[in-house]
Design a protein around this motif. Sequence first.
Motif, PDB file in Angstrom:
ATOM      1  N   ARG A 190       0.655  -1.164  -0.028  1.00  0.00           N
ATOM      2  CA  ARG A 190      -0.028   0.123   0.042  1.00  0.00           C
ATOM      3  C   ARG A 190       0.987   1.278   0.157  1.00  0.00           C
ATOM      4  O   ARG A 190       1.975   1.201   0.458  1.00  0.00           O
ATOM      5  N   LEU A 191       0.347   2.268  -0.849  1.00  0.00           N
ATOM      6  CA  LEU A 191       1.371   3.477  -0.757  1.00  0.00           C
ATOM      7  C   LEU A 191       1.466   4.238   0.524  1.00  0.00           C
ATOM      8  O   LEU A 191       2.806   4.686   0.801  1.00  0.00           O
ATOM      9  N   GLU A 192       0.797   4.124   1.597  1.00  0.00           N
ATOM     10  CA  GLU A 192       1.098   4.603   2.897  1.00  0.00           C
ATOM     11  C   GLU A 192       2.367   3.796   3.585  1.00  0.00           C
ATOM     12  O   GLU A 192       2.638   4.267   4.591  1.00  0.00           O
ATOM     13  N   GLU A 193       2.548   2.624   3.090  1.00  0.00           N
ATOM     14  CA  GLU A 193       3.842   2.042   3.625  1.00  0.00           C
ATOM     15  C   GLU A 193       5.224   2.604   2.953  1.00  0.00           C
ATOM     16  O   GLU A 193       6.422   2.075   3.525  1.00  0.00           O
ATOM     17  N   LEU A 194       4.868   3.541   2.145  1.00  0.00           N
ATOM     18  CA  LEU A 194       6.330   3.868   1.315  1.00  0.00           C
ATOM     19  C   LEU A 194       6.663   5.312   2.068  1.00  0.00           C
ATOM     20  O   LEU A 194       5.847   5.908   2.401  1.00  0.00           O
ATOM     21  N   SER A 195       8.013   5.538   1.984  1.00  0.00           N
ATOM     22  CA  SER A 195       8.598   6.720   2.489  1.00  0.00           C
ATOM     23  C   SER A 195       8.046   7.767   1.457  1.00  0.00           C
ATOM     24  O   SER A 195       7.608   7.627   0.294  1.00  0.00           O
ATOM     25  N   LYS A 196       8.192   9.281   2.092  1.00  0.00           N
ATOM     26  CA  LYS A 196       7.670  10.162   1.175  1.00  0.00           C
ATOM     27  C   LYS A 196       8.431  10.499  -0.012  1.00  0.00           C
ATOM     28  O   LYS A 196       7.719  10.361  -1.235  1.00  0.00           O
ATOM     29  N   GLY A 197       9.560  10.089  -0.043  1.00  0.00           N
ATOM     30  CA  GLY A 197      10.523  10.087  -1.316  1.00  0.00           C
ATOM     31  C   GLY A 197      10.124   8.879  -2.244  1.00  0.00           C
ATOM     32  O   GLY A 197      10.046   9.320  -3.249  1.00  0.00           O
ATOM     33  N   MET A 198       9.953   7.867  -1.556  1.00  0.00           N
ATOM     34  CA  MET A 198       9.216   6.928  -2.715  1.00  0.00           C
ATOM     35  C   MET A 198       7.869   7.136  -3.143  1.00  0.00           C
ATOM     36  O   MET A 198       7.794   6.837  -4.312  1.00  0.00           O
ATOM     37  N   GLN A 199       7.165   7.515  -2.391  1.00  0.00           N
ATOM     38  CA  GLN A 199       5.796   8.024  -3.074  1.00  0.00           C
ATOM     39  C   GLN A 199       6.095   9.170  -4.127  1.00  0.00           C
ATOM     40  O   GLN A 199       5.433   8.959  -5.184  1.00  0.00           O
ATOM     41  N   GLN A 200       7.007   9.891  -4.107  1.00  0.00           N
ATOM     42  CA  GLN A 200       7.310  11.074  -4.997  1.00  0.00           C
ATOM     43  C   GLN A 200       7.796  10.223  -6.203  1.00  0.00           C
ATOM     44  O   GLN A 200       7.240  10.697  -7.369  1.00  0.00           O
ATOM     45  N   LYS A 201       8.299   9.193  -6.194  1.00  0.00           N
ATOM     46  CA  LYS A 201       8.979   8.275  -7.172  1.00  0.00           C
ATOM     47  C   LYS A 201       7.707   7.735  -7.975  1.00  0.00           C
ATOM     48  O   LYS A 201       7.780   7.722  -9.158  1.00  0.00           O
ATOM     49  N   VAL A 202       7.082   7.376  -7.374  1.00  0.00           N
ATOM     50  CA  VAL A 202       5.774   6.714  -7.979  1.00  0.00           C
ATOM     51  C   VAL A 202       4.894   7.817  -8.738  1.00  0.00           C
ATOM     52  O   VAL A 202       4.471   7.645  -9.742  1.00  0.00           O
ATOM     53  N   GLN A 203       4.628   8.793  -8.061  1.00  0.00           N
ATOM     54  CA  GLN A 203       3.964  10.130  -8.703  1.00  0.00           C
ATOM     55  C   GLN A 203       4.656  10.469  -9.946  1.00  0.00           C
ATOM     56  O   GLN A 203       4.017  10.752 -10.938  1.00  0.00           O
ATOM     57  N   PHE A 204       5.946  10.509  -9.967  1.00  0.00           N
ATOM     58  CA  PHE A 204       6.669  10.923 -10.932  1.00  0.00           C
ATOM     59  C   PHE A 204       6.505  10.016 -12.290  1.00  0.00           C
ATOM     60  O   PHE A 204       6.459  10.474 -13.530  1.00  0.00           O
ATOM     61  N   ILE A 205       6.566   8.699 -12.111  1.00  0.00           N
ATOM     62  CA  ILE A 205       6.318   7.501 -13.036  1.00  0.00           C
ATOM     63  C   ILE A 205       5.055   7.907 -13.661  1.00  0.00           C
ATOM     64  O   ILE A 205       4.895   7.788 -14.860  1.00  0.00           O
ATOM     65  N   ILE A 206       3.861   8.044 -12.840  1.00  0.00           N
ATOM     66  CA  ILE A 206       2.520   8.052 -13.367  1.00  0.00           C
ATOM     67  C   ILE A 206       2.312   9.475 -14.222  1.00  0.00           C
ATOM     68  O   ILE A 206       1.870   9.421 -15.066  1.00  0.00           O
ATOM     69  N   THR A 207       3.309  10.381 -13.724  1.00  0.00           N
ATOM     70  CA  THR A 207       3.322  11.665 -14.509  1.00  0.00           C
ATOM     71  C   THR A 207       3.818  11.524 -16.117  1.00  0.00           C
ATOM     72  O   THR A 207       3.136  11.891 -17.036  1.00  0.00           O
TER      73      THR A 207
END
Length: 302
Positions: free
Chosen positions: A127-144
């Motif tokens: 789940r996304l909430e298990e990721l650090s803020k930096g890793m969440q940012q990576k996911v959002q970058f990829i989706i972009t």
Amino acid sequence: MFVEIEDIVKQYAHHLALDHVSMRIPAGKIFGLLGPNGAGKTTLIRIINRITAPDSGIIRFDSRPMQPSDIFRIGYLPEERGLYKKMKVGEQAIYFARLKGLSYSEARKRLIRWFDRFDIMPWWNRRLEELSKGMQQKVQFIITVIHEPDLLIFDEPFSGFDPINTDLLKDEMLALKDAGCTLIFSTHNMVSIEEICDEIALINEAKVVLTGNIRDVREQFKENIFRACVTGDCVHVPNSLYTVISEQKTGCHTELTVRKNGACSNSALLHVLSQQYEIHSFNEVLPSMHDIFVRVVKGMSK
């Protein structure tokens, strides 16, 4: 994609957010969008993304008026992140990729490639909430970037990143530019602007107050300051051609910073200094984008 923003006006009740804003964003370049908080940057970004509409003015993509379908040619990474914290990372990445027109199989293939590149594949079923803020940012970058848009808009993309991951993201942005993408990059990090941007526009109080190539802008604000690394036992002799700003001793060398006076040429300044010192290096000091930003914004507030 070549973007033209022409005479955009946007008013919210008693607040004028954009006052006849115009700028040209060249194709295949990284364009820095600068300005203090409340200057109008986010409003302009929202208009380009068709989240809101201008009161007047026009936006052109490749010399024609922007159409509703052009939204699929844009990738937008907002400052306020918008992922679902309870949803599994891979599942929602595929969901967003399909919203952008990719088939399930193509979305999964591209996402696996990006997840491997960013070293987050082990988190695919977490789940996304298990990721650090930096890793969440990576996911959002990829989706972009997953749908390979012609225009990418990044609003404070390095927020929450450590220096290593910041460099990773910068490298990816430069690679996207090399692949032909046009990037709009909004940030308060002036060092990053100097490192990766080709051109900038500075918005203040709802107006464009400065625009141009990074090098040209820095040249425009230069103050005839030069720095020389020197050695020598001779005592400095005052000269009408320059004024010493600072002298900093480091080991056997001295870093001498001077301001050239009047119409003195660079060659004449170097010649005079060489008569007093052994010169190891000599270069002009251009103002940083941070200094220019502060000077322009403070100058308007007086």
